[in-house]
Design an enzyme around this catalytic site. Structure first.
Site, PDB file in Angstrom:
ATOM      1  N   GLU A 186      28.539  -0.186 -10.731  1.00 19.95           N
ATOM      2  CA  GLU A 186      29.134   0.075 -12.057  1.00 19.95           C
ATOM      3  C   GLU A 186      29.453   1.556 -12.227  1.00 19.95           C
ATOM      4  O   GLU A 186      30.439   1.917 -12.865  1.00 19.95           O
ATOM      5  CB  GLU A 186      28.183  -0.440 -13.157  1.00 19.95           C
ATOM      6  CG  GLU A 186      28.161  -1.966 -13.192  1.00 19.95           C
ATOM      7  CD  GLU A 186      26.857  -2.579 -13.655  1.00 19.95           C
ATOM      8  OE1 GLU A 186      26.011  -1.881 -14.234  1.00 19.95           O
ATOM      9  OE2 GLU A 186      26.673  -3.794 -13.415  1.00 19.95           O
ATOM     10  N   HIS A 234      25.220   3.003  -8.111  1.00 19.74           N
ATOM     11  CA  HIS A 234      25.355   1.595  -8.509  1.00 19.74           C
ATOM     12  C   HIS A 234      26.850   1.272  -8.610  1.00 19.74           C
ATOM     13  O   HIS A 234      27.649   2.132  -9.013  1.00 19.74           O
ATOM     14  CB  HIS A 234      24.655   1.368  -9.857  1.00 19.74           C
ATOM     15  CG  HIS A 234      24.564  -0.087 -10.198  1.00 19.74           C
ATOM     16  ND1 HIS A 234      25.613  -0.773 -10.757  1.00 19.74           N
ATOM     17  CD2 HIS A 234      23.557  -0.985 -10.046  1.00 19.74           C
ATOM     18  CE1 HIS A 234      25.256  -2.038 -10.928  1.00 19.74           C
ATOM     19  NE2 HIS A 234      24.016  -2.187 -10.506  1.00 19.74           N
ATOM     20  N   SER A 291      22.507 -11.088  -8.548  1.00 19.52           N
ATOM     21  CA  SER A 291      22.108 -12.382  -9.102  1.00 19.52           C
ATOM     22  C   SER A 291      20.825 -12.946  -8.478  1.00 19.52           C
ATOM     23  O   SER A 291      20.710 -14.137  -8.243  1.00 19.52           O
ATOM     24  CB  SER A 291      23.250 -13.392  -8.985  1.00 19.52           C
ATOM     25  OG  SER A 291      24.379 -12.936  -9.719  1.00 19.52           O
ATOM     26  N   ASN A 315      16.629  -3.190 -12.952  1.00 19.42           N
ATOM     27  CA  ASN A 315      17.623  -2.281 -13.555  1.00 19.42           C
ATOM     28  C   ASN A 315      18.058  -2.886 -14.888  1.00 19.42           C
ATOM     29  O   ASN A 315      18.792  -3.874 -14.910  1.00 19.42           O
ATOM     30  CB  ASN A 315      18.815  -2.156 -12.587  1.00 19.42           C
ATOM     31  CG  ASN A 315      19.999  -1.428 -13.215  1.00 19.42           C
ATOM     32  OD1 ASN A 315      19.850  -0.723 -14.216  1.00 19.42           O
ATOM     33  ND2 ASN A 315      21.170  -1.598 -12.621  1.00 19.42           N
ATOM     34  N   GLY A 324      25.858  -9.766 -11.438  1.00 19.66           N
ATOM     35  CA  GLY A 324      26.084 -10.287 -12.791  1.00 19.66           C
ATOM     36  C   GLY A 324      27.016 -11.492 -12.832  1.00 19.66           C
ATOM     37  O   GLY A 324      27.482 -11.879 -13.900  1.00 19.66           O
ATOM     38  N   GLU A 384      24.170  -4.315  -2.475  1.00 22.48           N
ATOM     39  CA  GLU A 384      24.557  -5.100  -3.642  1.00 22.48           C
ATOM     40  C   GLU A 384      26.038  -5.457  -3.544  1.00 22.48           C
ATOM     41  O   GLU A 384      26.900  -4.659  -3.958  1.00 22.48           O
ATOM     42  CB  GLU A 384      24.328  -4.303  -4.917  1.00 22.48           C
ATOM     43  CG  GLU A 384      22.890  -3.932  -5.159  1.00 22.48           C
ATOM     44  CD  GLU A 384      22.606  -3.757  -6.640  1.00 22.48           C
ATOM     45  OE1 GLU A 384      21.723  -4.449  -7.141  1.00 22.48           O
ATOM     46  OE2 GLU A 384      23.302  -2.959  -7.301  1.00 22.48           O
ATOM     47  N   LYS A 406      19.965  -1.635 -17.080  1.00 29.91           N
ATOM     48  CA  LYS A 406      21.305  -1.177 -17.500  1.00 29.91           C
ATOM     49  C   LYS A 406      21.244  -0.682 -18.955  1.00 29.91           C
ATOM     50  O   LYS A 406      20.224  -0.154 -19.369  1.00 29.91           O
ATOM     51  CB  LYS A 406      22.336  -2.288 -17.308  1.00 29.91           C
ATOM     52  CG  LYS A 406      22.251  -2.909 -15.909  1.00 29.91           C
ATOM     53  CD  LYS A 406      23.403  -3.782 -15.564  1.00 29.91           C
ATOM     54  CE  LYS A 406      23.123  -4.459 -14.233  1.00 29.91           C
ATOM     55  NZ  LYS A 406      24.273  -5.134 -13.683  1.00 29.91           N
TER      56      LYS A 406
HETATM   57  C1  PEP Z   1      22.342  -4.967 -10.585  1.00 28.49           C
HETATM   58  O1  PEP Z   1      22.899  -4.593 -11.588  1.00 28.49           O
HETATM   59  O2  PEP Z   1      21.895  -4.124  -9.801  1.00 28.49           O
HETATM   60  C2  PEP Z   1      22.253  -6.401 -10.345  1.00 28.49           C
HETATM   61  C3  PEP Z   1      21.916  -6.784  -9.143  1.00 28.49           C
HETATM   62  O3  PEP Z   1      22.532  -7.236 -11.394  1.00 28.49           O
HETATM   63  P1  PEP Z   1      22.309  -8.837 -11.442  1.00 28.49           P
HETATM   64  O4  PEP Z   1      20.936  -9.116 -10.897  1.00 28.49           O
HETATM   65  O5  PEP Z   1      22.455  -9.201 -12.873  1.00 28.49           O
HETATM   66  O6  PEP Z   1      23.370  -9.449 -10.573  1.00 28.49           O
END
Ligand code: PEP
Length: 254
Positions: A100, A98, A216, A9, A176, A170, A11
Site C-alpha cells: 500500500e 508494504h 489473506s 498489521n 485484502g 505479500e 493499518k
Molecule cells: C497486509 O496488509 O499485510 C495483509 C496481508 O492484509 P490481509 O491479511 O488483509 O490480506
C-alpha cells in the site's frame, strides 16, 4: 532454528480505546491459550504504539512495531516519524515497503533501502515487504520483480545488518482480497527468496532469515502455510483486527 513471527498489521483501523482493548485481549489470550514458540508483533497506528508497548512490556514474546517510518533521522520533514522516535516509545519492528505504501505513496526500492538503513541504524528490525501484482504473476515476471525488490532494498547491507531483517512475501493480489496464495505458490517464492539471500550472503545466513507470508491469512489456512519448510510466520492484515481470529492464527504455529 529460525525465529517464527506472527505480526498483525492493523493499518489505519481502530481508535485509541479500541486499539488498547484489542491489544489487551490478544495479550491475555496468548498468555492463556498459547504454548507454541512464535513471536507475536502488534503493529498498530503510530498514535497507539506508546501505550501498547507499555501494556505488553512484561509479556514475553510479544512486541510492538510501526507500519512505516521516515528515511531521515530528524529535521524539517513535516508529518514524518523517525526511527529514534519509534524506538523511544518501545517499538522494535518497522514494516518497510508494504504494497500500500508502494502503490499509494510512491515508495520505490531506493527510498525503501534508505528506510531500511534508518531502522537498522536505530537498532530496530525492518519487516521488508515484497510481492508481485496479479499482472506481474500472470505475465510470469514475478520472480524478476521480486529479485529486484530484494536486491535493491536489501543487498547493500552487510552480514550483521542482514541478520536483523525480516522479509514478508505479500503477493499484492492476495492482500485484502480473500485470495490466498496456495501453499505451493508461497513456498516456491519463499524458497526463491532464500536462494537469492544464500547466493549473496551464504547458506548459513540465509537459513537464519525469517520469511513471513502475507495475503489473506486466516486460521483456516494458517496451519498448512506454516507447515511449509520456508514459511516462518505471517504478516496478517484483516484477520488481525479481531483478537479471536488473530490468536487462532498464532495458535496454528507450533
Ligand atoms: C497486509 O496488509 O499485510 C495483509 C496481508 O492484509 P490481509 O491479511 O488483509 O490480506
Amino acid at each position: 532454528m529460525r525465529k517464527k513471527i506472527i505480526a498483525g498489521n492493523w493499518k489505519m483501523n481502530k481508535n485509541f480505546e479500541e486499539g488498547l482493548a484489542l491489544a489487551s485481549e490478544v495479550v491475555n489470550m496468548v498468555k492463556d491459550e498459547y504454548q507454541g514458540g512464535a513471536h507475536v508483533v502488534l503493529i498498530p497506528p503510530f498514535t497507539h504504539i506508546a501505550a501498547i508497548s507499555k501494556l505488553i512490556s512484561d509479556t514475553q514474546n510479544v512486541s510492538s512495531g510501526a507500519q512505516n517510518c521516515s528515511n531521515h533521522a530528524s529535521g524539517a520533514y513535516t508529518g514524518e516519524i523517525s526511527t529514534e522516535m519509534l524506538k523511544s516509545i518501545g517499538a522494535t519492528y518497522v514494516i518497510i515497503g508494504h504494497s500500500e505504501r508502494r502503490q499509494y505513496f510512491g515508495e520505490h526500492n531506493d527510498w525503501l533501502a534508505q528506510k531500511v538503513n534508518a531502522v537498522l541504524g536505530s537498532g530496530l528490525n525492518p519487516i521488508y515487504c515484497c510481492g508481485e501484482t496479479l499482472e506481474e504473476r500472470e505475465s510470469n515476471s514475478h520472480f524478476s520483480i521480486l529479485e529486484t525488490q530484494i536486491k535493491d532494498g536489501l543487498f547493500h547491507l552487510d552480514d550483521n545488518q542482514m541478520k536483523q531483517v525480516v522479509i514478508a512475501y505479500e503477493p499484492v493480489w492476495a492482500i485484502g482480497t480473500g485470495k490466498t496464495a496456495s501453499t505451493a505458490q508461497a513456498q516456491e517464492v519463499h524458497a526463491f527468496i532464500r536462494g537469492l539471500i544464500s547466493a549473496k550472503y551464504g547458506n548459513e545466513l540465509a537459513a537464519q532469515i525469517t520469511i513471513q507470508y502475507g495475503g489473506s491469512v486466516k486460521a483456516e489456512n494458517a496451519a498448512e502455510l506454516f507447515a511449509a519448510p520456508d514459511i516462518d510466520g505471517a504478516l496478517v492484515g484483516g484477520a488481525a483486527l479481531q483478537s479471536r481470529s488473530f490468536v487462532d492464527i498464532i495458535k496454528a504455529m507450533p
